[in-house]
Design an enzyme around this catalytic site. Structure first.
Site, PDB file in Angstrom:
ATOM      1  N   ARG A  52      -7.953  -0.635   2.819  1.00 27.91           N
ATOM      2  CA  ARG A  52      -7.149   0.433   2.626  1.00 27.91           C
ATOM      3  C   ARG A  52      -6.897   1.284   4.099  1.00 27.91           C
ATOM      4  O   ARG A  52      -7.537   1.037   4.952  1.00 27.91           O
ATOM      5  CB  ARG A  52      -7.637   1.358   1.740  1.00 27.91           C
ATOM      6  CG  ARG A  52      -8.790   1.581   1.175  1.00 27.91           C
ATOM      7  CD  ARG A  52      -9.870   2.210   2.170  1.00 27.91           C
ATOM      8  NE  ARG A  52      -9.313   3.545   2.481  1.00 27.91           N
ATOM      9  CZ  ARG A  52      -9.773   3.824   3.709  1.00 27.91           C
ATOM     10  NH1 ARG A  52     -10.285   3.187   4.836  1.00 27.91           N
ATOM     11  NH2 ARG A  52      -9.174   5.171   4.210  1.00 27.91           N
ATOM     12  N   GLY A  53      -6.079   2.289   4.154  1.00 31.29           N
ATOM     13  CA  GLY A  53      -5.687   2.925   5.281  1.00 31.29           C
ATOM     14  C   GLY A  53      -4.464   2.252   5.870  1.00 31.29           C
ATOM     15  O   GLY A  53      -4.238   0.986   6.064  1.00 31.29           O
ATOM     16  N   ARG A  89       1.199  -1.992  -2.337  1.00 25.69           N
ATOM     17  CA  ARG A  89       0.840  -0.384  -2.161  1.00 25.69           C
ATOM     18  C   ARG A  89       2.371  -0.055  -1.764  1.00 25.69           C
ATOM     19  O   ARG A  89       3.082  -0.323  -0.568  1.00 25.69           O
ATOM     20  CB  ARG A  89      -0.005  -0.219  -1.236  1.00 25.69           C
ATOM     21  CG  ARG A  89      -1.422  -0.730  -1.371  1.00 25.69           C
ATOM     22  CD  ARG A  89      -2.120   0.053  -2.416  1.00 25.69           C
ATOM     23  NE  ARG A  89      -2.337   1.645  -2.365  1.00 25.69           N
ATOM     24  CZ  ARG A  89      -3.150   2.020  -1.723  1.00 25.69           C
ATOM     25  NH1 ARG A  89      -4.087   1.230  -1.138  1.00 25.69           N
ATOM     26  NH2 ARG A  89      -3.275   3.406  -1.441  1.00 25.69           N
ATOM     27  N   ASP A 238      -0.058   7.953   6.204  1.00 23.73           N
ATOM     28  CA  ASP A 238       0.131   6.921   5.430  1.00 23.73           C
ATOM     29  C   ASP A 238       1.677   6.643   5.660  1.00 23.73           C
ATOM     30  O   ASP A 238       2.208   5.421   5.913  1.00 23.73           O
ATOM     31  CB  ASP A 238      -0.009   6.697   3.952  1.00 23.73           C
ATOM     32  CG  ASP A 238      -1.420   6.550   3.694  1.00 23.73           C
ATOM     33  OD1 ASP A 238      -1.705   5.390   3.666  1.00 23.73           O
ATOM     34  OD2 ASP A 238      -2.232   7.510   3.907  1.00 23.73           O
ATOM     35  N   ASN A 248       0.049  11.862   3.083  1.00 26.79           N
ATOM     36  CA  ASN A 248      -1.388  11.455   3.291  1.00 26.79           C
ATOM     37  C   ASN A 248      -2.044  11.601   2.008  1.00 26.79           C
ATOM     38  O   ASN A 248      -1.296  11.966   0.921  1.00 26.79           O
ATOM     39  CB  ASN A 248      -1.954  12.340   4.385  1.00 26.79           C
ATOM     40  CG  ASN A 248      -3.360  11.728   4.912  1.00 26.79           C
ATOM     41  OD1 ASN A 248      -3.488  10.626   5.025  1.00 26.79           O
ATOM     42  ND2 ASN A 248      -4.431  12.544   4.742  1.00 26.79           N
TER      43      ASN A 248
END
Length: 359
Positions: A52-53, A89, A238, A248
């Protein structure tokens, strides 16, 4: 911060020609590398948040598309694999950016040439991410140094360290740079409910690096700022819109409001790849909604050291679980990027774009 693969989130083994990632769902209780060998495995790793990130999601997707082309380099599979990865995502724009990077590199080639070119492009994206994040750290250090504090008390939200990129991170990179330069730094780590990325990931990272930190509940952060126990806030992004609005991890907006009320600078650290130049404002950014079970239960170790899930709410309770929120540009003191520090505004991003196009 080490430059070796010991402190990285994704590694490539040239001997076995395979990708390995840290399974971040097991942290901080276990550090386990997970080998990704198929398109479903790459998609699963992203959608379940083993990785993630925003930057790391993009790099992982690039290797996933390269892996798919090694099995079938046809136009049909290129489109099919790209669509499957893109669906994992919806919010992090680096995902689309990285898939476009691979697609543009191979689409004009013969199928037999595509696998190697795709792999080389994925490897170069990985190296570029490391370089860019270190530059973010150096540029952010300039802002931290200008605060002229004997000890810096910095607040973060979610995880934007090397676990969210490949190495260094975005929001944590200036902190690592400050710590390495001898500036006394203490970090307030907000827990980041419901998945607790601050507690599970950021605190774990900072402990490994020897950076003093304290975990605090999300709801205590405004009070800490009001009491002047925070010198600045640094978060990642993000997706950043063309007007400087920042998307974010949910809870970021509340911290930005508290920082403005307390006259504390609120910085956002991000690579250029996180900017969605086609998105005019944060209103157009899709907000991922995750399963309500993340809110209604929590995982951890019991007294015997065994991992388990515990229900938090009464039976038949329901929950709403948006994964992100949008912070308006006027609450952001500066955007920290690999190209320098810029105002969070249309003009500031235009300046960034002009510099980036010349490099």
């Amino acid at each position: 911060m080490s430059s070796t693969d010991e402190l990285c989130s994704l590694r490539w083994d040239p001997v076995s020609k395979g990708v390995e990632v840290i399974d971040q769902t097991l942290l901080p209780h276990a550090l386990r590398w997970c080998r990704l060998e198929s398109l479903p495995a790459f998609c699963h790793a992203i959608s379940t948040m083993q990785v993630r990130g925003a930057p790391l999601i993009g790099i992982t997707a690039a290797f996933g598309l390269a892996n798919a082309l090694a099995e079938d380099a046809s136009n049909e599979n290129l489109a099919r694999a790209s669509a499957a990865l893109m669906a994992t995502r919806p919010t992090a724009v680096n995902l689309r950016w990285a898939l476009d990077q691979i697609t543009c590199a191979v689409k004009s080639l013969e199928p037999s040439q595509r696998p190697l070119v795709a792999l080389h492009r994925a490897l170069s994206l990985r190296e570029e991410d490391i370089v860019n994040c270190e530059r973010i750290g150096a540029n952010g250090l300039q802002l931290l140094s200008a605060l002229n504090k004997d000890q810096l008390n910095i607040m973060t939200h979610c995880n934007a360290g090397w676990l969210a990129t490949v190495q260094w991170g975005t929001a944590l990179a200036p902190i690592y740079k400050a710590h390495a330069s001898g500036i006394p730094v203490h970090v307030w780590v907000s827990e980041t409910r419901p998945r607790n990325q601050g507690t599970n990931l950021t605190a774990w990272e900072l402990h490994r690096a020897g950076v003093p930190c304290t975990i605090v509940t999300d709801n205590s952060c405004g009070q800490l700022m009001r009491q002047r126990k925070v010198d600045c806030v640094i978060v990642g992004s993000d997706r950043t819109a063309a007007n400087g609005d920042v998307c974010n991890k949910v809870g970021t907006y509340l911290k930005a409001l508290a920082a403005r009320a307390s006259d504390i600078p609120f910085y956002v650290a991000l690579p250029e790849s996180t900017i969605d130049w086609s998105c005019p404002s944060g209103e157009q950014i899709p907000i991922e909604e995750r399963d309500e079970s993340e809110v209604l239960s929590i995982g951890g170790l019991d007294a015997a050291g065994d991992y388990g899930e515990v229900k938090l709410a009464a039976s038949h309770s329901t929950a709403f679980n948006p994964a992100f929120d949008v912070t308006p540009a006027d609450l952001v003191a500066a955007l920290i990027t690999e190209h320098g520090n810029f105002d969070a505004s249309v003009k500031g991003l235009q300046q960034l774009g002009a510099i980036a196009s010349d490099t």
